[in-house]
Design a protein around this motif. Structure first.
Motif, PDB file in Angstrom:
ATOM      1  N   PHE A 101       0.829  -1.203   0.000  1.00 42.78           N
ATOM      2  CA  PHE A 101       0.000   0.000   0.000  1.00 42.78           C
ATOM      3  C   PHE A 101       0.867   1.258   0.000  1.00 42.78           C
ATOM      4  O   PHE A 101       0.606   2.215  -0.747  1.00 42.78           O
ATOM      5  N   ILE A 102       1.919   1.271   0.819  1.00 40.55           N
ATOM      6  CA  ILE A 102       2.812   2.434   0.877  1.00 40.55           C
ATOM      7  C   ILE A 102       3.489   2.666  -0.471  1.00 40.55           C
ATOM      8  O   ILE A 102       3.544   3.799  -0.965  1.00 40.55           O
ATOM      9  N   LEU A 103       3.985   1.584  -1.077  1.00 37.67           N
ATOM     10  CA  LEU A 103       4.621   1.723  -2.382  1.00 37.67           C
ATOM     11  C   LEU A 103       3.620   2.209  -3.436  1.00 37.67           C
ATOM     12  O   LEU A 103       3.968   3.027  -4.301  1.00 37.67           O
ATOM     13  N   SER A 104       2.384   1.726  -3.362  1.00 39.05           N
ATOM     14  CA  SER A 104       1.365   2.173  -4.318  1.00 39.05           C
ATOM     15  C   SER A 104       1.135   3.668  -4.202  1.00 39.05           C
ATOM     16  O   SER A 104       1.031   4.381  -5.219  1.00 39.05           O
ATOM     17  N   MET A 105       1.003   4.151  -2.967  1.00 39.27           N
ATOM     18  CA  MET A 105       0.759   5.576  -2.769  1.00 39.27           C
ATOM     19  C   MET A 105       1.937   6.419  -3.273  1.00 39.27           C
ATOM     20  O   MET A 105       1.749   7.484  -3.872  1.00 39.27           O
TER      21      MET A 105
ATOM     22  N   LEU B 280       1.100  11.010 -10.689  1.00 34.18           N
ATOM     23  CA  LEU B 280       0.092  12.074 -10.706  1.00 34.18           C
ATOM     24  C   LEU B 280       0.744  13.447 -10.791  1.00 34.18           C
ATOM     25  O   LEU B 280       0.331  14.296 -11.598  1.00 34.18           O
ATOM     26  N   ALA B 281       1.745  13.685  -9.966  1.00 35.30           N
ATOM     27  CA  ALA B 281       2.412  14.993  -9.960  1.00 35.30           C
ATOM     28  C   ALA B 281       3.061  15.285 -11.313  1.00 35.30           C
ATOM     29  O   ALA B 281       2.951  16.405 -11.842  1.00 35.30           O
TER      30      ALA B 281
ATOM     31  N   ILE C 266      -2.452   6.099 -15.060  1.00 33.74           N
ATOM     32  CA  ILE C 266      -1.654   5.117 -14.320  1.00 33.74           C
ATOM     33  C   ILE C 266      -1.726   5.397 -12.823  1.00 33.74           C
ATOM     34  O   ILE C 266      -1.829   4.476 -11.999  1.00 33.74           O
ATOM     35  N   ALA C 267      -1.686   6.683 -12.454  1.00 36.27           N
ATOM     36  CA  ALA C 267      -1.778   7.049 -11.030  1.00 36.27           C
ATOM     37  C   ALA C 267      -3.109   6.601 -10.431  1.00 36.27           C
ATOM     38  O   ALA C 267      -3.150   6.034  -9.328  1.00 36.27           O
TER      39      ALA C 267
ATOM     40  N   PRO D 130      -7.303  -4.554  -9.166  1.00 38.81           N
ATOM     41  CA  PRO D 130      -7.984  -5.816  -8.832  1.00 38.81           C
ATOM     42  C   PRO D 130      -7.235  -6.668  -7.802  1.00 38.81           C
ATOM     43  O   PRO D 130      -7.699  -7.742  -7.443  1.00 38.81           O
ATOM     44  N   THR D 131      -6.077  -6.249  -7.343  1.00 41.51           N
ATOM     45  CA  THR D 131      -5.255  -7.116  -6.494  1.00 41.51           C
ATOM     46  C   THR D 131      -5.101  -6.575  -5.081  1.00 41.51           C
ATOM     47  O   THR D 131      -4.316  -7.116  -4.307  1.00 41.51           O
ATOM     48  N   HIS D 132      -5.828  -5.514  -4.740  1.00 45.86           N
ATOM     49  CA  HIS D 132      -5.727  -4.905  -3.422  1.00 45.86           C
ATOM     50  C   HIS D 132      -4.264  -4.566  -3.084  1.00 45.86           C
ATOM     51  O   HIS D 132      -3.759  -4.920  -2.023  1.00 45.86           O
ATOM     52  N   TYR D 133      -3.599  -3.923  -4.034  1.00 43.54           N
ATOM     53  CA  TYR D 133      -2.239  -3.384  -3.918  1.00 43.54           C
ATOM     54  C   TYR D 133      -1.134  -4.446  -3.941  1.00 43.54           C
ATOM     55  O   TYR D 133       0.038  -4.096  -3.914  1.00 43.54           O
TER      56      TYR D 133
END
Length: 473
Positions: free
Chosen positions: A100-104, A111-112, A142-143, A151-154
């Motif tokens: 989750f941390i890596l995804s964010m 995004l930026a 992509i962001a 679909p994989t919950h991160y």
């Protein structure tokens, strides 16, 4: 990055190896696409742990030799090593929120970058701004994909990102190979206009300068034959103390305590009596109400410009440059030819044809084919260039300069990154071994000197014994 690689490798090198580049690009793109699709169902056939261990080893190795770098090179190595180690630790630790941390993090970076690219393209409106907007929209897409858990919950974050990196790297190599197949002149020079194309065509038959060395311990000495990129930074040219605004005063403009704006300046000087410094012949109206219109790279914002005669004249009339980047490995023929054609047009445009963009295009013309001259004409040159972190930094800086506007700060960082590719420094491990060996030799000489001094100061026992016998007699 394709255009930058075409500039540094040169036309002849790429045309002779386009099939090999095409094969590598196809393999990389296919592996990346397969890895991305494999992660969509949440059941990974690709084991991510070996990749994480490779990242960790590479990160630790980079941190071990980071202290041997110089200036920005040292900072870049520390940043790369810390990023690799942090990513590897999150993957290997099994921490349930690691993905989750890596995804964010990855999603925020995409995004930026996408928002910045769209905003700058919309404001500047350069010739291909619609393509830049489309690219920014893809990054935002992509962001969004990385932000939401489907679909994989991160759990597929790392395979997604690795697959995207491999796919886009392969795609870039495919474009590079297809463009290089039938090149007569370097299309990467098109950004510099007719002058850069003429320089590429004239210099295509030349092998460029012959270098006595292939690796350099540092920047050129003052007496060495080298071109110089002069940069007057916004903060360094403020008439009074500037108000510190991180990033803004580094790359855009500085404002002093009296409200006076300083944007800085850039110029290029070569020993072949080439001095390239473009400046508006008339002061540009910087009325805040018209500021957005002034930033557009359109013909209505073109104004007459003038070229300064030489550095001595310009520095005496204003002030000495605050930063200099010197490069040994350049092609005087291409640079001279570029300058002969470029100075025929004195048009100045605040965002499209300014002092910084002029210097950046001239630098690219001078460095065309620079990499094979130092790393040889085999595949080693291609591999070493891809493995050099400064290539990726230079590509991002070039992207910012093309999609936004070239500024003195961007040109300074771009010239520094290119200097590491044109005048390569020793590898971190080589430099570390050399420094450790030199330190060991110094310590050995110091110990030897201490022993010699101690032996001279100590009394001679044989002499003392002989003296005692004489006294007894």
């Amino acid at each position: 990055m394709v255009r930058l690689m075409m500039i540094l490798l040169g036309v002849d090198y790429l045309r002779a190896r386009w099939r090999g580049v095409l094969l590598m690009g196809a393999l990389s793109a296919l592996v990346g696409l397969g890895l991305f699709l494999d992660a969509l169902d949440g059941v990974l056939h690709f084991h991510i742990a070996p990749f994480a261990w490779i990242l960790l080893v590479e990160g630790l190795a980079t941190l071990a030799v980071a202290w041997t770098g110089m200036g920005g090179q040292r900072t870049l190595r520390y940043l790369k090593g810390a990023s690799f180690c942090a990513t590897a630790v999150l993957i290997l630790s099994g921490y349930r929120h690691g993905s989750f941390i890596l995804s964010m993090i990855f999603a925020t970076l995409f995004l930026a970058d996408g928002v910045l690219q769209i905003a700058s393209a919309w404001v500047v409106r350069y010739r291909t701004w619609r393509l830049a907007v489309a690219g920014g929209a893809v990054e935002i897409g992509i962001a969004v994909f990385l932000y939401q858990p489907y679909p994989t919950h991160y759990k597929g974050t790392v395979p997604y990102c690795l697959g995207l990196v491999l796919f886009f790297a392969g795609w870039n190599m495919l474009l590079l190979a297809l463009r290089a197949r039938r090149l007569a002149v370097n299309p990467a020079a098109a950004q510099g206009g007719r002058a850069a194309l003429a320089a590429s065509a004239v210099g295509a038959a030349a092998d460029g300068p012959t270098l006595a060395q292939k690796v350099f311990d540092g920047p050129p000495a003052p007496q060495e034959h080298a071109l110089t990129v002069h940069v007057w930074t916004p903060v360094g040219t403020s008439k009074s103390e500037a108000r510190r605004q991180p990033v803004i005063d580094r790359y855009i403009a500085a404002v002093d305590r009296h409200g006076v704006i300083s944007t800085g300046h850039a110029a290029l000087e070569a020993p072949e009596r080439v001095y390239i410094s473009l400046y508006p012949a008339i002061e540009i109206d910087r009325n805040p109400d018209e500021f957005a219109r002034t930033l557009r790279a359109t013909r209505e914002n073109d104004v007459p410009g003038l070229f300064q005669p030489d550095y001595a004249t310009e520095s005496q009339a204003w002030c000495p440059s605050t930063r200099q980047v010197r490069i040994r490995n350049y092609d005087p023929l291409r640079l001279t030819r570029f300058w002969q054609h470029y100075r025929e047009d004195t048009t100045y445009n605040l965002t499209h044809r300014n002092c910084s963009s002029t210097v950046s295009h001239a630098l690219e013309a001078a460095l065309e084919g620079a990499t094979p001259r130092v790393w040889g004409h085999g595949w080693l040159a291609f591999a070493r260039m891809l493995a050099t972190p400064e290539l990726w930094v230079a590509a991002q800086l070039r992207k910012r300069g093309q999609t936004m506007a070239w500024t003195p700060g961007l040109t300074l960082d771009y010239a520094r990154a290119l200097s590491m590719l044109a005048d390569p420094r020793p590898s971190g491990w080589t430099r570390m071994v050399r420094l450790v060996r030199a330190k060991g030799l110094r310590e050995a000489r110091a110990r030897r000197g201490s022993r010699e001094a101690a032996s001279k100061a100590a009394p001679d026992p044989d002499a003392d014994e002989e003296g005692g016998q004489q006294r007894e007699a």
